[in-house]
Design a protein around this motif. Structure first.
Motif, PDB file in Angstrom:
ATOM      1  N   THR A  80      54.285  24.390  23.571  1.00  0.00           N
ATOM      2  CA  THR A  80      53.813  25.725  23.892  1.00  0.00           C
ATOM      3  C   THR A  80      54.671  26.295  25.023  1.00  0.00           C
ATOM      4  OG1 THR A  80      52.182  24.916  25.494  1.00  0.00           O
ATOM      5  CG2 THR A  80      51.465  25.129  23.214  1.00  0.00           C
ATOM      6  N   ASN A  81      54.570  27.597  25.211  1.00  0.00           N
ATOM      7  CA  ASN A  81      55.309  28.348  26.228  1.00  0.00           C
ATOM      8  C   ASN A  81      56.767  28.601  25.848  1.00  0.00           C
ATOM      9  OD1 ASN A  81      55.430  29.762  28.752  1.00  0.00           O
ATOM     10  ND2 ASN A  81      56.500  28.013  29.665  1.00  0.00           N
ATOM     11  N   ASP A  82      57.428  27.615  25.206  1.00  0.00           N
ATOM     12  CA  ASP A  82      58.839  27.750  24.839  1.00  0.00           C
ATOM     13  C   ASP A  82      59.017  28.717  23.663  1.00  0.00           C
ATOM     14  OD1 ASP A  82      59.705  25.891  26.767  1.00  0.00           O
ATOM     15  OD2 ASP A  82      59.222  24.226  25.428  1.00  0.00           O
ATOM     16  N   TYR A  83      60.284  29.124  23.455  1.00  0.00           N
ATOM     17  CA  TYR A  83      60.664  29.972  22.322  1.00  0.00           C
ATOM     18  C   TYR A  83      61.297  29.096  21.243  1.00  0.00           C
ATOM     19  CZ  TYR A  83      59.989  33.640  25.767  1.00  0.00           C
ATOM     20  OH  TYR A  83      59.455  34.447  26.727  1.00  0.00           O
ATOM     21  N   HIS A  84      60.682  29.067  20.090  1.00  0.00           N
ATOM     22  CA  HIS A  84      61.183  28.266  18.976  1.00  0.00           C
ATOM     23  C   HIS A  84      61.877  29.215  17.994  1.00  0.00           C
ATOM     24  CE1 HIS A  84      58.957  24.783  20.454  1.00  0.00           C
ATOM     25  NE2 HIS A  84      57.988  25.641  20.729  1.00  0.00           N
ATOM     26  N   ILE A  85      63.143  28.947  17.730  1.00  0.00           N
ATOM     27  CA  ILE A  85      64.001  29.913  17.039  1.00  0.00           C
ATOM     28  C   ILE A  85      64.539  29.331  15.740  1.00  0.00           C
ATOM     29  CG2 ILE A  85      66.143  31.250  17.236  1.00  0.00           C
ATOM     30  CD1 ILE A  85      65.699  31.232  20.280  1.00  0.00           C
ATOM     31  N   TYR A  86      64.513  30.182  14.732  1.00  0.00           N
ATOM     32  CA  TYR A  86      65.195  29.887  13.455  1.00  0.00           C
ATOM     33  C   TYR A  86      66.075  31.094  13.155  1.00  0.00           C
ATOM     34  CZ  TYR A  86      66.083  29.529   8.450  1.00  0.00           C
ATOM     35  OH  TYR A  86      66.703  29.487   7.229  1.00  0.00           O
ATOM     36  N   ARG A  87      67.310  30.850  12.770  1.00  0.00           N
ATOM     37  CA  ARG A  87      68.201  31.985  12.527  1.00  0.00           C
ATOM     38  C   ARG A  87      69.088  31.758  11.318  1.00  0.00           C
ATOM     39  NH1 ARG A  87      71.251  30.769  18.251  1.00  0.00           N
ATOM     40  NH2 ARG A  87      72.673  29.155  17.532  1.00  0.00           N
ATOM     41  N   ARG A  88      69.411  32.869  10.698  1.00  0.00           N
ATOM     42  CA  ARG A  88      70.400  32.949   9.628  1.00  0.00           C
ATOM     43  C   ARG A  88      71.311  34.113   9.964  1.00  0.00           C
ATOM     44  NH1 ARG A  88      67.234  33.360   4.054  1.00  0.00           N
ATOM     45  NH2 ARG A  88      66.585  35.302   5.054  1.00  0.00           N
ATOM     46  N   PRO A  89      72.467  34.243   9.305  1.00  0.00           N
ATOM     47  CA  PRO A  89      73.352  35.386   9.610  1.00  0.00           C
ATOM     48  C   PRO A  89      72.606  36.714   9.491  1.00  0.00           C
ATOM     49  CG  PRO A  89      74.516  33.786   8.269  1.00  0.00           C
ATOM     50  CD  PRO A  89      73.088  33.322   8.333  1.00  0.00           C
ATOM     51  N   GLY A  90      72.579  37.462  10.585  1.00  0.00           N
ATOM     52  CA  GLY A  90      71.942  38.768  10.577  1.00  0.00           C
ATOM     53  C   GLY A  90      70.433  38.753  10.653  1.00  0.00           C
ATOM     54  N   GLU A  91      69.840  37.570  10.866  1.00  0.00           N
ATOM     55  CA  GLU A  91      68.383  37.479  10.885  1.00  0.00           C
ATOM     56  C   GLU A  91      67.942  36.357  11.816  1.00  0.00           C
ATOM     57  OE1 GLU A  91      66.250  37.760   7.054  1.00  0.00           O
ATOM     58  OE2 GLU A  91      65.227  35.918   7.672  1.00  0.00           O
ATOM     59  N   THR A  92      66.936  36.622  12.624  1.00  0.00           N
ATOM     60  CA  THR A  92      66.417  35.628  13.559  1.00  0.00           C
ATOM     61  C   THR A  92      64.905  35.776  13.651  1.00  0.00           C
ATOM     62  OG1 THR A  92      68.434  35.590  14.899  1.00  0.00           O
ATOM     63  CG2 THR A  92      66.419  34.836  15.974  1.00  0.00           C
ATOM     64  N   VAL A  93      64.206  34.638  13.711  1.00  0.00           N
ATOM     65  CA  VAL A  93      62.774  34.665  13.982  1.00  0.00           C
ATOM     66  C   VAL A  93      62.511  33.806  15.210  1.00  0.00           C
ATOM     67  CG1 VAL A  93      62.121  35.090  11.584  1.00  0.00           C
ATOM     68  CG2 VAL A  93      62.235  32.744  12.427  1.00  0.00           C
ATOM     69  N   ILE A  94      61.579  34.260  16.022  1.00  0.00           N
ATOM     70  CA  ILE A  94      61.207  33.571  17.253  1.00  0.00           C
ATOM     71  C   ILE A  94      59.698  33.386  17.257  1.00  0.00           C
ATOM     72  CG2 ILE A  94      61.249  33.610  19.776  1.00  0.00           C
ATOM     73  CD1 ILE A  94      63.573  35.602  19.599  1.00  0.00           C
ATOM     74  N   ALA A  95      59.252  32.170  17.504  1.00  0.00           N
ATOM     75  CA  ALA A  95      57.822  31.880  17.607  1.00  0.00           C
ATOM     76  C   ALA A  95      57.532  31.321  18.995  1.00  0.00           C
ATOM     77  CB  ALA A  95      57.392  30.884  16.535  1.00  0.00           C
ATOM     78  N   ARG A  96      56.437  31.780  19.572  1.00  0.00           N
ATOM     79  CA  ARG A  96      56.027  31.293  20.882  1.00  0.00           C
ATOM     80  C   ARG A  96      54.509  31.185  20.906  1.00  0.00           C
ATOM     81  NH1 ARG A  96      56.171  34.211  26.821  1.00  0.00           N
ATOM     82  NH2 ARG A  96      56.265  32.309  28.087  1.00  0.00           N
ATOM     83  N   TRP A  97      54.011  30.027  21.327  1.00  0.00           N
ATOM     84  CA  TRP A  97      52.576  29.812  21.450  1.00  0.00           C
ATOM     85  C   TRP A  97      52.200  29.650  22.920  1.00  0.00           C
ATOM     86  CZ3 TRP A  97      55.438  27.768  17.459  1.00  0.00           C
ATOM     87  CH2 TRP A  97      54.976  27.994  16.153  1.00  0.00           C
ATOM     88  N   LEU A  98      51.052  30.184  23.294  1.00  0.00           N
ATOM     89  CA  LEU A  98      50.516  30.020  24.641  1.00  0.00           C
ATOM     90  C   LEU A  98      49.109  29.453  24.542  1.00  0.00           C
ATOM     91  CD1 LEU A  98      51.552  33.435  26.277  1.00  0.00           C
ATOM     92  CD2 LEU A  98      52.827  31.279  26.296  1.00  0.00           C
ATOM     93  N   VAL A  99      48.769  28.587  25.505  1.00  0.00           N
ATOM     94  CA  VAL A  99      47.459  27.936  25.510  1.00  0.00           C
ATOM     95  C   VAL A  99      46.903  27.925  26.928  1.00  0.00           C
ATOM     96  CG1 VAL A  99      46.191  25.803  25.031  1.00  0.00           C
ATOM     97  CG2 VAL A  99      48.118  26.449  23.572  1.00  0.00           C
ATOM     98  N   GLY A 100      45.600  28.210  27.069  1.00  0.00           N
ATOM     99  CA  GLY A 100      44.913  28.051  28.337  1.00  0.00           C
ATOM    100  C   GLY A 100      45.499  28.862  29.471  1.00  0.00           C
ATOM    101  N   ASP A 101      45.959  28.176  30.521  1.00  0.00           N
ATOM    102  CA  ASP A 101      46.502  28.856  31.701  1.00  0.00           C
ATOM    103  C   ASP A 101      47.735  29.684  31.367  1.00  0.00           C
ATOM    104  OD1 ASP A 101      44.523  27.740  33.236  1.00  0.00           O
ATOM    105  OD2 ASP A 101      45.766  26.134  34.043  1.00  0.00           O
ATOM    106  N   GLU A 102      48.474  29.307  30.334  1.00  0.00           N
ATOM    107  CA  GLU A 102      49.640  30.093  29.916  1.00  0.00           C
ATOM    108  C   GLU A 102      49.202  31.484  29.444  1.00  0.00           C
ATOM    109  OE1 GLU A 102      52.043  26.107  28.337  1.00  0.00           O
ATOM    110  OE2 GLU A 102      51.075  27.485  26.925  1.00  0.00           O
ATOM    111  N   VAL A 103      48.047  31.554  28.804  1.00  0.00           N
ATOM    112  CA  VAL A 103      47.505  32.843  28.365  1.00  0.00           C
ATOM    113  C   VAL A 103      47.125  33.687  29.573  1.00  0.00           C
ATOM    114  CG1 VAL A 103      45.660  33.978  27.077  1.00  0.00           C
ATOM    115  CG2 VAL A 103      46.681  31.864  26.190  1.00  0.00           C
ATOM    116  N   GLU A 104      46.502  33.063  30.557  1.00  0.00           N
ATOM    117  CA  GLU A 104      46.115  33.776  31.779  1.00  0.00           C
ATOM    118  C   GLU A 104      47.329  34.386  32.460  1.00  0.00           C
ATOM    119  OE1 GLU A 104      43.616  35.432  34.384  1.00  0.00           O
ATOM    120  OE2 GLU A 104      42.874  34.062  32.822  1.00  0.00           O
ATOM    121  N   LEU A 105      48.407  33.619  32.563  1.00  0.00           N
ATOM    122  CA  LEU A 105      49.626  34.114  33.194  1.00  0.00           C
ATOM    123  C   LEU A 105      50.226  35.260  32.395  1.00  0.00           C
ATOM    124  CD1 LEU A 105      51.772  33.896  35.370  1.00  0.00           C
ATOM    125  CD2 LEU A 105      52.881  32.092  34.037  1.00  0.00           C
ATOM    126  N   TYR A 106      50.158  35.162  31.073  1.00  0.00           N
ATOM    127  CA  TYR A 106      50.678  36.237  30.225  1.00  0.00           C
ATOM    128  C   TYR A 106      49.965  37.552  30.515  1.00  0.00           C
ATOM    129  CZ  TYR A 106      51.093  39.286  26.195  1.00  0.00           C
ATOM    130  OH  TYR A 106      51.279  40.387  25.405  1.00  0.00           O
TER     131      TYR A 106
END
Length: 258
Positions: free
Chosen positions: A99-125
């Motif tokens: 959690t908290n990190d940016y998880h990335i998948y990419r292809r030429p001309g295309e990128t997706v980024i997933a990020r999960w937050l839990v508990g105190d990470e949500v509060e900080l957000y």
């Protein structure tokens, strides 16, 4: 050749309260994007090129499905879609992703980024989301008063007063108390057909674009506007797992024209 007909603005386009709401929404959307993506620049979040293609596809399909499950086009999800929402929110536990990190998948001309937050990470957000909104709106109000107040134009003064009244609480706007009290699931989205990828990566994330979208897709040293233009859509899924607050952000980026 005939001239194009002039577009008639909406009847309330120049209503000071409507103008203030539109400007407030603009700062809210920017605050959301900044709070979602600033993790590596401000905190200990990492960008990891570790999102596997099947997981990326699963997330994209799941978010599309959940978007269709919103009640009356609002952000609340129909109870029928709650199990799928919970599955998405708990993917880090089931799939071995941090959690908290940016998880990335990419292809030429295309990128997706997933990020999960839990508990105190949500509060900080939420703390950062509010800070971004307050700073943006406050700075704009001060500039507008200095530049416009001297004119003493009634409409301008009404607009400035409406800006002063635009004291939004992000926890209310994004239904945080409702989510926590009722075990409801909420999905909001944000879309832009053209966003400057260098601004998004270099300025907001604090990371060169090449590290996010890949060297082959990153803008050249002297980029044109077309090189910098990317489509993006941000999904923000929020809900509870028992007494634990969870969020999942899924960002889809595609180079304009590809």
């Amino acid at each position: 050749m005939f001239d194009e007909p002039e577009e008639v603005p909406p009847e309330n386009a120049y209503d000071p309260k409507v103008m203030a709401k539109d400007k407030s929404d603009e700062f809210r959307m920017h605050a959301e994007l900044a709070a979602v993506l600033e993790g590596q620049r401000k905190f200990d979040a990492r960008h990891l090129i570790d999102l596997k293609a099947p997981v990326a596809r699963d997330l994209q399909q799941a978010m599309g499905k959940l978007e269709k499950g919103k009640i009356l086009n609002g952000p609340l999800l129909d109870p029928e879609f709650h199990p799928e929402a919970l599955r998405v929110l708990t993917i880090p536990a089931s799939g071995g992703l941090s959690t908290n990190d940016y998880h990335i998948y990419r292809r030429p001309g295309e990128t997706v980024i997933a990020r999960w937050l839990v508990g105190d990470e949500v509060e900080l957000y939420y703390t950062r989301l509010q800070a971004h909104f307050d700073a943006g709106l406050s700075g704009f109000r001060d500039e507008e008063r200095q530049a416009q107040e001297w004119r003493q134009d009634p409409r301008t003064l009404a607009f400035l007063d409406a800006l002063d009244a635009a004291d939004l609480k992000m926890t209310d706007v994004y239904l945080r108390d409702v989510i926590r009290a009722g075990n409801l699931f909420v999905l909001s989205t944000q879309t832009a057909f053209e966003v400057n990828i260098a601004y998004l990566c270099d300025y907001i994330m604090g990371v060169p674009a090449s590290e996010i979208v890949g060297k082959a897709s990153a803008p050249a040293d002297a980029p044109t506007e077309n090189d910098l233009a990317w489509f993006y859509k941000l999904f923000a899924l929020r809900g509870m797992e028992n007494s634990t607050e969870r969020m999942c952000f899924f960002l889809f980026l595609q180079k304009t024209g590809e």
